[in-house]
Design an enzyme around this catalytic site. Structure first.
Site, PDB file in Angstrom:
ATOM      1  N   CYS A  89      -8.156 -25.246  52.194  1.00 53.52           N
ATOM      2  CA  CYS A  89      -9.239 -24.919  51.048  1.00 53.52           C
ATOM      3  C   CYS A  89      -9.700 -23.575  50.898  1.00 53.52           C
ATOM      4  CB  CYS A  89     -10.206 -26.129  50.865  1.00 53.52           C
ATOM      5  SG  CYS A  89     -10.821 -26.253  49.224  1.00 53.52           S
ATOM      6  N   HIS A 205      -7.815 -31.341  52.689  1.00 52.15           N
ATOM      7  CA  HIS A 205      -8.585 -31.298  53.672  1.00 52.15           C
ATOM      8  C   HIS A 205      -8.198 -32.517  54.751  1.00 52.15           C
ATOM      9  CE1 HIS A 205     -11.885 -28.620  52.475  1.00 52.15           C
ATOM     10  NE2 HIS A 205     -11.589 -29.268  51.229  1.00 52.15           N
ATOM     11  N   GLU A 207      -8.821 -32.340  57.857  1.00 52.33           N
ATOM     12  CA  GLU A 207     -10.001 -32.744  58.905  1.00 52.33           C
ATOM     13  C   GLU A 207     -10.833 -33.815  58.315  1.00 52.33           C
ATOM     14  OE1 GLU A 207      -9.924 -30.354  56.627  1.00 52.33           O
ATOM     15  OE2 GLU A 207     -11.996 -29.923  56.055  1.00 52.33           O
TER      16      GLU A 207
HETATM   17  N1  LIG Z   1     -13.988 -27.188  49.807  1.00 51.90           N
HETATM   18  C1  LIG Z   1     -13.788 -26.020  49.637  1.00 51.90           C
HETATM   19  O1  LIG Z   1     -13.355 -25.176  50.586  1.00 51.90           O
HETATM   20  C2  LIG Z   1     -13.869 -25.384  48.401  1.00 51.90           C
HETATM   21  C3  LIG Z   1     -13.195 -23.820  48.162  1.00 51.90           C
HETATM   22  C4  LIG Z   1     -13.839 -23.239  47.016  1.00 51.90           C
HETATM   23  N2  LIG Z   1     -15.311 -22.988  47.438  1.00 51.90           N
HETATM   24  C5  LIG Z   1     -13.720 -24.076  45.671  1.00 51.90           C
HETATM   25  O2  LIG Z   1     -14.578 -24.635  45.040  1.00 51.90           O
HETATM   26  O3  LIG Z   1     -12.585 -23.870  45.365  1.00 51.90           O
END
Ligand SMILES: NC(=O)CC[C@H](N)C(=O)O
Length: 230
Positions: A89, A205, A207
């Protein structure tokens, strides 16, 4: 092998990542701070992880400021020596901003932050992160505002030709269709790697999907593939 997890100001998935690797997968993990530079405790057998979050408040563009941190200079050197680096992400956004991966993550097509479970699948047996997860779709959560992967057509053709596309959004049956694409990513791309296959980026994600307590262990398969194929 061991893992290093980098915390930037604004990271919010760093502890989830440490927890998943340490407690769900029984791995040795070293927590790293963005202002440090030292990666001498890692060999190229090891893996550096850039977790999700809102590094530097997402100012300018997600990941645009984090790429200038001292630790990122060392991460680039580590990757250039052949060490494996994974960005999830915000970590994926940082890797694109740092030029370790091609393309960019744009604002989601619907202009909204999206937080939900998606399905994604891999057909790529050429990389350590996907080798053991081809076949059935995996259910993994996404949580991002700027997750729409974009690259020009020539870059995309190259990514596919070189087997650098790791994961694509699909429906629960594995069909890669537009309605299964949460953010409008080109060709349903959820994750890619570099040509050398040692730098990986993905928006979903794993994790957050690695323990029975969370009701989903599909993410473990991804980490296990990395661990078993180093
Ligand atoms: N969960 C995250 O890593 C979000 C990544 C980034 N802040 C976004 O909103 O795209």
């Amino acid at each position: 092998m061991k893992f290093g997890v980098v915390t930037f100001p604004g990271s919010n998935c760093d502890q989830d990542m440490v927890d998943a690797l340490r407690n769900d997968l029984n791995q040795e993990v070293i927590a790293l701070w963005h202002k440090d530079k030292d990666l001498s405790m890692f060999s190229t057998e090891d893996c550096i992880l850039l977790p999700g979050g809102f590094s530097y408040g997402d100012y300018l563009r997600c990941g645009a400021i984090a790429k200038f941190s001292p630790m990122m200079q060392s991460v680039v050197e580590f990757a250039n020596k052949g060490g494996r680096v994974i960005g999830v992400c915000n970590g994926f956004q940082i890797l694109c901003e740092a030029g370790l991966l091609p393309g960019a993550l744009l604002k989601n097509q619907n202009q909204q932050f999206i937080c939900k479970n998606i399905f994604m699948k891999s057909e790529n047996t050429h990389t350590s992160i996907t080798k053991e997860v081809t076949g059935r779709p995996l259910m993994i959560p996404v949580a991002h505002g700027e997750g729409r992967y974009y690259a020009d057509e020539a870059t995309l053709d190259n990514l596919f030709a070189n087997n650098q596309v790791l994961f694509r959004y699909c429906d629960e049956f594995g069909n890669i269709i537009e309605s299964a694409n949460p953010n409008g990513a080109v060709r349903n791309i959820a994750g890619i790697c570099n040509k050398e296959r040692n730098v990986f980026g993905m928006m979903p994600h794993p994790e957050r999907a690695s323990s029975e307590a969370l009701g989903n262990r599909d993410g473990q398969l991804i980490f296990q593939s990395l661990i078993n194929n180093n």
